[in-house]
Design a protein around this motif. Structure first.
Motif, PDB file in Angstrom:
ATOM      1  N   SER D  90      11.510  40.678   3.246  1.00 48.77           N
ATOM      2  CA  SER D  90      11.791  39.536   2.382  1.00 48.77           C
ATOM      3  C   SER D  90      10.598  39.186   1.520  1.00 48.77           C
ATOM      4  O   SER D  90      10.741  38.898   0.330  1.00 48.77           O
ATOM      5  CB  SER D  90      12.241  38.334   3.213  1.00 48.77           C
ATOM      6  OG  SER D  90      11.254  37.950   4.141  1.00 48.77           O
ATOM      7  N   THR D  93      10.436  41.670  -1.235  1.00 54.43           N
ATOM      8  CA  THR D  93      11.532  41.467  -2.188  1.00 54.43           C
ATOM      9  C   THR D  93      11.179  40.388  -3.205  1.00 54.43           C
ATOM     10  O   THR D  93      11.357  40.564  -4.410  1.00 54.43           O
ATOM     11  CB  THR D  93      12.823  41.066  -1.436  1.00 54.43           C
ATOM     12  OG1 THR D  93      13.152  42.103  -0.510  1.00 54.43           O
ATOM     13  CG2 THR D  93      13.985  40.877  -2.393  1.00 54.43           C
ATOM     14  N   GLN D 120      16.398  42.207   8.317  1.00 53.57           N
ATOM     15  CA  GLN D 120      15.742  42.288   7.011  1.00 53.57           C
ATOM     16  C   GLN D 120      15.645  43.737   6.544  1.00 53.57           C
ATOM     17  O   GLN D 120      15.762  44.026   5.346  1.00 53.57           O
ATOM     18  CB  GLN D 120      14.350  41.644   7.080  1.00 53.57           C
ATOM     19  CG  GLN D 120      14.406  40.150   7.349  1.00 53.57           C
ATOM     20  CD  GLN D 120      13.330  39.363   6.600  1.00 53.57           C
ATOM     21  OE1 GLN D 120      12.342  39.913   6.122  1.00 53.57           O
ATOM     22  NE2 GLN D 120      13.529  38.062   6.489  1.00 53.57           N
ATOM     23  N   LYS D 122      17.747  46.200   7.159  1.00 54.25           N
ATOM     24  CA  LYS D 122      19.038  46.634   6.644  1.00 54.25           C
ATOM     25  C   LYS D 122      19.304  46.030   5.257  1.00 54.25           C
ATOM     26  O   LYS D 122      19.856  46.679   4.380  1.00 54.25           O
ATOM     27  CB  LYS D 122      20.160  46.211   7.590  1.00 54.25           C
ATOM     28  CG  LYS D 122      20.088  46.800   8.982  1.00 54.25           C
ATOM     29  CD  LYS D 122      20.344  48.270   9.028  1.00 54.25           C
ATOM     30  CE  LYS D 122      21.824  48.578   8.968  1.00 54.25           C
ATOM     31  NZ  LYS D 122      22.062  50.031   9.224  1.00 54.25           N
ATOM     32  N   HIS D 123      18.926  44.801   5.078  1.00 53.02           N
ATOM     33  CA  HIS D 123      19.260  44.156   3.811  1.00 53.02           C
ATOM     34  C   HIS D 123      18.358  44.574   2.664  1.00 53.02           C
ATOM     35  O   HIS D 123      18.789  44.614   1.526  1.00 53.02           O
ATOM     36  CB  HIS D 123      19.311  42.634   3.983  1.00 53.02           C
ATOM     37  CG  HIS D 123      20.600  42.194   4.612  1.00 53.02           C
ATOM     38  ND1 HIS D 123      20.743  42.014   5.968  1.00 53.02           N
ATOM     39  CD2 HIS D 123      21.826  41.976   4.079  1.00 53.02           C
ATOM     40  CE1 HIS D 123      22.007  41.676   6.232  1.00 53.02           C
ATOM     41  NE2 HIS D 123      22.674  41.643   5.113  1.00 53.02           N
ATOM     42  N   ARG D 126      19.910  47.763   1.644  1.00 52.77           N
ATOM     43  CA  ARG D 126      21.161  47.532   0.939  1.00 52.77           C
ATOM     44  C   ARG D 126      20.930  47.066  -0.497  1.00 52.77           C
ATOM     45  O   ARG D 126      21.660  47.424  -1.412  1.00 52.77           O
ATOM     46  CB  ARG D 126      21.952  46.481   1.715  1.00 52.77           C
ATOM     47  CG  ARG D 126      23.206  46.025   1.031  1.00 52.77           C
ATOM     48  CD  ARG D 126      24.053  45.182   1.959  1.00 52.77           C
ATOM     49  NE  ARG D 126      25.255  44.771   1.272  1.00 52.77           N
ATOM     50  CZ  ARG D 126      25.415  43.575   0.721  1.00 52.77           C
ATOM     51  NH1 ARG D 126      24.481  42.663   0.816  1.00 52.77           N
ATOM     52  NH2 ARG D 126      26.522  43.288   0.070  1.00 52.77           N
ATOM     53  N   ARG D 127      19.884  46.261  -0.685  1.00 51.96           N
ATOM     54  CA  ARG D 127      19.614  45.761  -2.033  1.00 51.96           C
ATOM     55  C   ARG D 127      18.943  46.799  -2.921  1.00 51.96           C
ATOM     56  O   ARG D 127      18.777  46.581  -4.108  1.00 51.96           O
ATOM     57  CB  ARG D 127      18.710  44.526  -1.961  1.00 51.96           C
ATOM     58  CG  ARG D 127      19.370  43.324  -1.348  1.00 51.96           C
ATOM     59  CD  ARG D 127      18.574  42.054  -1.577  1.00 51.96           C
ATOM     60  NE  ARG D 127      19.283  40.945  -0.978  1.00 51.96           N
ATOM     61  CZ  ARG D 127      19.066  40.475   0.251  1.00 51.96           C
ATOM     62  NH1 ARG D 127      18.116  41.001   0.982  1.00 51.96           N
ATOM     63  NH2 ARG D 127      19.786  39.491   0.715  1.00 51.96           N
ATOM     64  N   SER D 178      23.453  52.064   5.504  1.00 44.89           N
ATOM     65  CA  SER D 178      23.327  50.896   4.622  1.00 44.89           C
ATOM     66  C   SER D 178      23.060  51.294   3.176  1.00 44.89           C
ATOM     67  O   SER D 178      22.509  50.518   2.409  1.00 44.89           O
ATOM     68  CB  SER D 178      22.230  49.975   5.129  1.00 44.89           C
ATOM     69  OG  SER D 178      22.545  49.496   6.405  1.00 44.89           O
ATOM     70  N   ASN D 179      23.415  52.508   2.819  1.00 47.97           N
ATOM     71  CA  ASN D 179      23.363  52.959   1.436  1.00 47.97           C
ATOM     72  C   ASN D 179      21.972  53.046   0.824  1.00 47.97           C
ATOM     73  O   ASN D 179      21.771  52.727  -0.351  1.00 47.97           O
ATOM     74  CB  ASN D 179      24.249  52.073   0.551  1.00 47.97           C
ATOM     75  CG  ASN D 179      25.713  52.273   0.878  1.00 47.97           C
ATOM     76  OD1 ASN D 179      26.258  53.343   0.657  1.00 47.97           O
ATOM     77  ND2 ASN D 179      26.336  51.257   1.457  1.00 47.97           N
ATOM     78  N   PHE D 316      16.915  46.924  -7.326  1.00 46.13           N
ATOM     79  CA  PHE D 316      17.266  45.509  -7.203  1.00 46.13           C
ATOM     80  C   PHE D 316      16.835  44.704  -8.430  1.00 46.13           C
ATOM     81  O   PHE D 316      17.645  44.020  -9.045  1.00 46.13           O
ATOM     82  CB  PHE D 316      16.608  44.957  -5.939  1.00 46.13           C
ATOM     83  CG  PHE D 316      17.052  43.574  -5.575  1.00 46.13           C
ATOM     84  CD1 PHE D 316      18.386  43.284  -5.402  1.00 46.13           C
ATOM     85  CD2 PHE D 316      16.120  42.561  -5.377  1.00 46.13           C
ATOM     86  CE1 PHE D 316      18.801  42.001  -5.036  1.00 46.13           C
ATOM     87  CE2 PHE D 316      16.526  41.281  -5.017  1.00 46.13           C
ATOM     88  CZ  PHE D 316      17.868  41.007  -4.851  1.00 46.13           C
ATOM     89  N   THR D 319      18.805  45.093 -11.655  1.00 48.34           N
ATOM     90  CA  THR D 319      20.096  44.419 -11.812  1.00 48.34           C
ATOM     91  C   THR D 319      19.940  42.992 -12.343  1.00 48.34           C
ATOM     92  O   THR D 319      20.913  42.362 -12.707  1.00 48.34           O
ATOM     93  CB  THR D 319      20.879  44.345 -10.475  1.00 48.34           C
ATOM     94  OG1 THR D 319      20.133  43.541  -9.562  1.00 48.34           O
ATOM     95  CG2 THR D 319      21.094  45.720  -9.879  1.00 48.34           C
ATOM     96  N   TYR D 320      18.711  42.502 -12.373  1.00 51.09           N
ATOM     97  CA  TYR D 320      18.511  41.118 -12.821  1.00 51.09           C
ATOM     98  C   TYR D 320      18.232  40.987 -14.313  1.00 51.09           C
ATOM     99  O   TYR D 320      18.052  39.881 -14.811  1.00 51.09           O
ATOM    100  CB  TYR D 320      17.415  40.432 -11.988  1.00 51.09           C
ATOM    101  CG  TYR D 320      17.969  39.890 -10.687  1.00 51.09           C
ATOM    102  CD1 TYR D 320      18.401  38.571 -10.603  1.00 51.09           C
ATOM    103  CD2 TYR D 320      18.125  40.707  -9.579  1.00 51.09           C
ATOM    104  CE1 TYR D 320      18.946  38.073  -9.429  1.00 51.09           C
ATOM    105  CE2 TYR D 320      18.669  40.229  -8.398  1.00 51.09           C
ATOM    106  CZ  TYR D 320      19.077  38.909  -8.332  1.00 51.09           C
ATOM    107  OH  TYR D 320      19.624  38.418  -7.175  1.00 51.09           O
TER     108      TYR D 320
END
Ligand SMILES: Cc1ncc(C[n+]2csc(CCOP(=O)(O)OP(=O)(O)O)c2C)c(N)n1
Ligand SMILES: Cc1ncc(C[n+]2csc(CCOP(=O)(O)OP(=O)(O)O)c2C)c(N)n1
Ligand code: SF4
Ligand code: SF4
Ligand SMILES: [Mg+2]
Ligand SMILES: [Mg+2]
Lengths: 350, 623, 623, 350
Positions: D90, D93, D120, D122-123, D126-127, D178-179, D316, D319-320
């Motif tokens: 996190s 990120t 965290q 995994k996420h 994923r992101r 988780s891609n 990630f 995409t913003y």
């Protein structure tokens, strides 16, 4: 609580343990009318009834969310623990040590298990805790009014939250990756299959993950979709009035035969493609299961059925070699070392 | 040579961590203890595994003071990296032993200096295989020291025999190295320092243990059944001791277990599991330290509000954040007292020594079930990980208190007429049933959301209010159950001192010093929250009550001010924290900031003082 | 009929949630507001999505009192499930409107009763498609009410036009239903109650907004760049408002974004991301409520100790634990003040109204970067989710304060000679560099472990001590930066009242009532922690200072006692919480517990009072 | 910090950006001698040097553990953030939004990422956050002195902790589930491969997960194994003296050719079987990767190499749609809406 026990009258049909179906019921649901979660709760009632479970022998667990309210809607005669958001697994893990003859049934949501609860979810699976772990999967956070969950599909657009950019988390693939011993997927609108899988899950010793797609009639509806809560395309702009939730019917599908596929339209007009695993599918091969899930993802299919099972592995509590008496019935004499040990102990302290 | 100083000095050994010196240091400690001389040992170790400087301090005190002494009369330097610092740290008139392979200048002339050919001596010990030479070489300095200050070799043998679990081979191999060191010293060194040990009988009947082991043992005697935990220094050895001792002390003929110890994936899960087990009717606990406690916040709030018995040991280290993971502290008190969002207040036990770690080990489990609430036990690194001499552990003097639990039979008698959160007895404590109870009206639904007396969901304002007020009443009730404070009143005391936890011995020493200064004091050692009436009375009695603690903000002082606003002006805070265990020196100086002795003449405590860490009173004192 | 009661009564509408009534209720609120009459609205909603009872209360107050009034003069009952309770809740002499398809007995004779054929009227509105009938039917009671108490239909039209974003079709469809209701009432009902609205000009120039929107807007004017968040009631709409308004207010010609709002997987990650961004030099924030705050504990401690700017909005709901997720509270104060293990103390802002939500929205970001610390902003559900009339938002009156940041150029001038945690200015605030700074000496290493002035790892006792003392100094410095309290002194005041947050309007009303009782009071509204000198002076000035708040334990009182021990005996606590917003009634009664008016004759505030929730003073008062 | 910048003398070899290798170095390691983590830090130094990264353009992240100390041992000229146990993802990120032109390198441990940090981890995967995510995997908690981590193999026995009962978490399989867009595995004792994979990972846009097996010389050694810290089998009882840690050499393997296998003996005498992916392995097929991992698990092999890569997916921050200027260099004029907007805003408030 001055109610007396309902007496089983002669006319009421009872199961092998002498209980009527209503002994398995819970409180009336406070979920939205038409919510997929309601039909799952009903199937839990039926499965437990048909399995002849004694309600006092069941422990119910949940996290926080609409889905996690479900345990109040079934098995009023069972102890229940509605814990914290995403933390059902740990509470269940500890509680199930109290009396290993109990059946654990946990209900969680996709937000609860795949977002905040991902860590605990993975670890309860890895430990093979003996419980049924139901995820009522709707791709959104229902109770907080419609944000994306980690299982939302890529490209889904939600009011106030834009377009989801990430690949959804696949509960079943995640379970298998973490060595789950029972993994199945179903659809809330297919009550027969839900019930059968529930029964298999209850019978399985070890963790049984049930990923049940359970549409949120209220929030998982694309605001830009034709059938969103607007009053038609002919109006200047669709009106998505979040405070108004029309009562709807639950979506139900007819029987899909094994191996068959069906397109199901959700309340918001979006379509999910359901495919039922065929009789030729062998759920005991781990990587066949992975392959099947990978393919289904690519083809945007929702494959339902028993995806993977490994019946032999000892469950978590089994690895602890516990005494036969439930731990929570042990007496002081079982638990406190005898008085004479204290002198030996002090001697051990140098 | 100055006048002989007998049984009243400190020894510091500076080594490298991972070098195995802790066996050597523990051996010295134990041997002195076996000589009947009060002694304490403190390990100052780094937060890594191998290669960094580490110090072990042994305080020998004929008067029985076990707190940290800031001065170091004898220093043994084995680590080149800390050599200069170690040398500088020797108190004037002290003694300095060092491994002579360290080729650094020894510049001081005010101390006795003893080089030791450690490497050479160990090489001559042919029975030691080459891969163990470094390990066993630590025994050489033990031998040299033994010879020079008079540690009884027989007691050293006893200590080694104990350490190696009575296996002769390792015992003898190490003991031979000790003897070789001693013999070499006898032959080659001339004593020029005044420090000497002479046997006493002051440790007769005492044991030696660390607080974490004691806590684990206490929990076992408390019938602990479920432990969810996650490793973290300095709490790890508590759970590991459970793993060690449970199979021994709860052995059954059928080889089956009456308990489960689960290493969880993190602290949230550790407490979550323990709460699940506590709810299920097991005696459940977890152990952690600061960062883990922070992570347990949400679950702690759930257990408070849903009234689930569980014990949480917090072996405190220095925060905030990761802080100094291998240094001691009393810094989690205020946080723990109000852990969790919303109104809450915790039941907290504050053991003062190893003996109480054992005692509170079982009492905490009783209290948790009696009060149906999380019970926090705040120990600390100094108490938890260091070896302390102690009274022997005592078998619990009361039967296990399982609290208010309704069995099937009870429910039958009540005709199922009960409410999980119904206050039948007017003490705020309600009755519960346990999962597995087969009475069809036994079940209830537990939740962290608003609930009524029958555990039913509600959002009713007045019901919520009622339940919260009952929880307040229960907290009042808790005052009657938690361990009472221990008070030592002195006739004519001019000041009250209030302290808690591991500072106990340093406080006692400081009080003796203050008495010598002419300031008489009474002392109260608080052993639990909520504060009982006795605490209030003690504060009322004295014009000033000085609250001594080992943290920056004076947290006990904060909590006392909260609870006793009308008495708050009398409360003075002496708070200091730098990671080192409390010393009598800063306590005395802190007290003197507020209370002057009648006769005005403040004599310095000790002639020999070496500054290492800042003096506390100057900065730590707060009105 | 009694004497006319103009612009001074409360309306409660009881409906079912998910039925769309909030549009109707907001319309009533806005129309009255547009009539120039001070008005406030409070939504009492359940923690579920559809089908449960929900109430909306509108208070009309010519005197401008916006706090909750415990009595309900007008009740509109649409929900059969709460019908009986709604009926019972009408104040004697009040008016009761209900949908006549509810076939339940109306037993009371002391009130005016108006059945409304809602279903029938809406069926007659043929332009309303059948699937929207239930939704639009809510407009019927708006119309009936409008007719009966005199809400200006034009203002209703304006409110609907605003609600439907100036789209004519939905506006007219709803407005026609209103008109139909009004016409029916005109033709069929005879007014027998005394309540009436008459236009005023007391809302001229005011706006209507909720605190969460205001906070989001304030943050946008504060240049917020990164938001990590996780959904939770009642904080969700804060982040959602950022999603709404950022694209509008920070639109650029190139269509690119100067910000990122990330929905995290949980609150640990939400704060972790925000801390990462704040460390990286972005204006970063998160928003949450109790349970989320509990989960943020460990990260909050890291940000405190590693000195990372970040803003944390806590929109308080009732704890402990999941508690009542849709009820308001001031229960997180003490926890937040000492969040995290180890010694820590938080900078906390306490907005008192929607205007301050906006103001603190940008100020908090300034403060976080100025003080390099987490800044907590404690709002609550009542302030955050309800519509309040307010002064218009004001453009920030100071440029953005980015705090002490060294650029490449600065470093060149300093010849790279700087230390991340070096206190150059003696105020405890040190200089930082931002990632991306290309000067080869710009980089430093951030950690939650012990570090020295150059951000190097250390376990040195005195260095650790020094850094912690500097953090204490920084907290002192913070007092000069945080918003000052607002004081209203009354000449000859006998008592001081200290309050904070959303109780403001209720406190003002209670003070007026107390004045009428003969008790003059001064008031201080504290707007931040740490407490500034002014707070101390205020307490010093009065013989008694009564601390009013919406929680069980008197948390502000606790913190004041901690910080001002010598003044603690003067501090009295009036604390009450049952999930309902503060009312003047319990505040007045609470104050009267401690302070008696000189003339001794305490008149009851209002003749008509209906007991719904317990009276607070009896149980909530604490010495 | 009064040191002046080291001047590049004429004799020192420099890379394309004019920096010598030592400009990439960190502080001396405080880890155990022979710890696998040390050699990984060295390879990070070399990879960055060879990739011509500018140290000021790198952000270093870590959690808590021996492994997580690593960022202090490389790239002293880079900003670093040693966060909380399990929470590196996190922090990284958020921080990587500050200036998206920076390279993120994170170092974590198996305890840090697979136990407490599972969620965290995994996420962040994923992101598809653009960073190199290294897990120095030793199957134990090193810094807390040798407890099982979630990647410990079944049946491993540790002093004071008994026998591990659970299947290890497979970092690579988890990542792919988780891609993740880049997944590789290596062995700390194979510095060449570590370096090459690091370079590929740095070059990859998006998350690059590097699962590097990195033996703990101190604690991951079975106390009952032949080669544990005993002094031989001939003694009555093995002596496992945890406070004594003999200095050891790092385990290094010779080149294993692609497709080849090798048995490597660890310090405790246990053997790991390493298999290098062959040239015929195609790392762009997701389920081939899953299949390969599943097989390797069954055969107890450690397959090293680039296991899966999907280069095209946007990262990630991409995409913003952020402005080109680093966000942390934007000025007040970019961030605060103009004064005149406030009146409009108030008008919007009704
Ligand atoms: C720690 C914490 N964070 C946030 C919340 C708010 N919250 C309640 S339910 C929920 C999401 C539930 O989503 P899901 O699990 O998918 O359940 P659903 O409502 O969709 O069935 C959230 C975020 C909470 N209760 N606790
Ligand atoms: C919240 C929290 N819990 C526990 C710890 C103690 N702790 C420090 S490192 C560590 C384990 C590290 O294991 P791993 O990530 O595998 O790193 P290794 O030391 O093996 O390289 C633990 C449990 C901590 N620092 N913080
Ligand atoms: S909001 Fe969605 S998930 Fe929640 S009860 Fe309604 S339909 Fe079900
Ligand atoms: S304990 Fe293990 S992981 Fe830690 S530094 Fe030593 S060898 Fe490496
Ligand atoms: Mg969901
Ligand atoms: Mg590890």
């Amino acid at each position: 609580m001055t109610e007396t026990l309902p007496m089983a009258g002669p006319a009421v049909q009872v199961n092998a343990v002498g209980l009527a179906r209503k002994e398995y019921q819970g409180n009336p649901s406070t979920l939205c009318q038409g919510c997929g979660h309601n039909s799952i709760a009903n199937q839990i009632v039926t499965a437990c009834y048909e399995m002849n479970l004694i309600p006092e022998k069941v422990l119910k667990f949940s996290g926080i969310g609409c889905s996690s309210k479900s345990p109040t809607y079934f098995l009023n005669r069972s102890f229940g623990f509605n814990g914290l958001h995403g933390r059902m697994p740990s509470v269940a893990t500890g509680a199930l040590f109290a009396d290993t003859s109990m059946n654990g049934i946990g209900v969680s949501g996709d937000g609860d298990s795949a977002s905040i609860g991902m860590g605990q979810f993975k670890h309860v699976v890895r430990r093979n805790v003996d419980m049924v772990y139901i995820i009522e999967n709707n791709g959104v956070y229902g109770l907080t009014k419609g944000q994306f969950s980690a299982t939302a599909e890529v490209g889904l657009e939600l009011k106030k939250h834009g377009i989801n950019q990430y690949m959804p988390i696949d509960i079943c693939m995640e379970s298998i990756a973490s060595n789950a011993t029972f993994v199945a997927r179903s659809f809330a609108g297919d009550p027969k299959q839900v019930k059968e899988l529930l029964k298999a899950a209850i019978a399985h010793k070890g963790i049984s993950v049930l990923d049940i797609i359970s549409p949120c009639v209220t929030f998982n509806n694309e605001s830009n979709a034709y059938h969103s809560y607007s009053w038609g395309k002919d109006h200047e702009a669709p009106l998505h009035e979040l405070s108004f939730i029309p009562a709807r019917d639950e979506i139900m599908v007819e029987d899909i035969e094994p191996g068959g596929t069906m397109d199901v339209e959700l309340h918001d007009g979006s379509i999910i493609k359901i495919k039922k695993l065929g009789n030729d599918y062998n759920p005991t091969h781990r990587w066949e299961a992975l392959k099947m899930l990978e393919e289904a993802q690519r083809e945007n299919q929702l494959v339902t059925g028993l995806i993977y099972v490994e019946p032999a592995k000892p469950s978590f509590t089994e690895t602890y070699n516990l005494v036969d008496t439930p731990l929570n019935r042990l007496a002081e004499t079982d638990l406190r070392p005898a008085r004479e040990t204290i002198a030996e102990l002090n001697a051990m302290m140098f | 040579m100055n006048q002989k100083v007998v049984n009243d000095f400190s020894i510091t050994v500076g080594t490298v961590n991972g070098s195995g010196s802790s066996t050597a240091n523990n051996t010295i400690l134990r041997a002195i203890f076996k000589m009947g001389i009060p002694v304490s040992g403190k390990n100052l170790f780094p937060s890594n595994i191998q290669g960094q400087p580490t110090w072990y301090t042994i305080r020998v005190s004929k008067d029985g003071y076990l707190g940290r002494d800031e001065s170091q009369q004898i220093v043994v330097a084995i680590n080149p990296a800390s050599f200069a610092r170690d040398l500088a740290g020797v108190a004037p008139g002290g003694a300095f032993f060092y491994a002579d392979d360290i080729k650094q200048p020894v510049t001081r002339t005010d101390i006795a200096v003893y080089p030791m050919p450690v490497k050479q001596i160990i090489r001559e010990q042919t029975e030691v295989p080459s891969n163990l030479r470094d390990l066993v070489s630590n025994m050489v300095y033990v031998g040299v020291l033994a010879q020079m200050i008079g540690i009884d070799l027989e007691k050293i043998h006893a200590a080694l025999d104990f350490h190696f679990k009575h296996r002769e081979k390792p015992t003898m191999m190490n003991f031979n190295a000790v003897k070789a060191g001693a013999e070499w010293a006898k032959a080659n060194l001339t004593k020029t320092d005044p420090f000497a040990l002479e046997p006493m009988s002051k440790t007769d009947g005492m044991i030696m243990a660390d607080g974490n082991t004691a806590a684990a043992l206490g929990a076992i005697y408390g019938g602990v059944q479920f432990v969810g935990w996650y490793p973290i220094t300095p709490a790890t050895s508590l759970a590991e001791s459970l793993n060690d001792y449970l199979p021994k002390l709860r052995k059954r003929e059928d080889g089956k277990h009456t308990y489960a110890v689960v290493q969880a994936e993190d602290e949230l899960a550790a407490l979550g599991m323990s709460i699940g087990a506590g709810w299920g009717g097991l005696r459940a606990m977890t152990s952690t330290s600061g960062p883990g406690l922070s992570l347990m916040t949400e679950f702690a709030g759930l257990a408070y509000y849903a009234e689930i018995p569980v014990v949480i040991w917090d072996v405190q280290r220095i925060g905030p954040s990761t802080g100094l993971p291998t240094r001691t502290s009393q810094g989690d008190l205020t946080f723990t007292a109000h852990i969790g969002h919303g109104d809450s207040h915790s039941v907290i036990l504050l053991p003062g020594d190893v003996f109480e770690c054992f005692e509170f080990g079982w009492k905490a489990l009783d209290l948790a079930e009696r009060l149906q609430t999380p019970v926090f036990v705040l120990s600390d690194l100094d108490m938890g990980m260091n070896q302390w001499m102690s009274k022997p552990f005592e078998y619990p003097d009361t039967p296990m208190d399982r609290g208010k639990v309704l069995s099937e039979k009870d429910l039958e008698e009540l005709k199922g007429n009960w409410g999980r959160y119904l206050d039948k007895d007017g003490d705020g404590i309600t009755y519960r049933t346990l999962p597995g109870n087969q009475h069809p009206l036994s079940a209830y639904f537990t939740r962290g959301t608003g609930h009524d007396e029958y555990a039913k969901y509600t959002e009713e304002a007045n019901v919520f209010y009622r339940v919260m007020e009952r929880l307040k009443l229960k907290h009042e009730t808790a005052k009657d159950y938690v361990p009472a404070p221990i008070v030592h009143e002195t006739r004519g005391a001019e000041v009250g001192i209030l302290a808690y936890g591991s500072t106990e011995s340093a406080v006692e020493e400081a009080r003796d010093q203050l008495a010598a200064d002419g300031l008489k004091s009474s002392v109260m050692r608080v052993r639990a929250l909520p504060f009982s009436k006795t605490v209030e009375k003690f504060i009322q009695k004295y014009e000033q009550v000085i609250v001594v603690e080992m943290n920056r903000d004076g947290q006990m002082h904060q909590l006392l001010c909260m609870d006793f606003p009308t008495l708050a002006p009398k409360l003075k805070s002496v708070a200091f924290q730098d990671g080192m265990p409390a010393s009598a020196k800063w306590i005395r100086e802190g007290v003197l900031k507020f209370a002057k002795p009648a006769k005005k003449k403040v004599a310095p405590t000790k002639k020999i003082t070496v500054k290492k860490s800042k003096t506390p009173a100057k900065k730590g004192a707060k009105k």
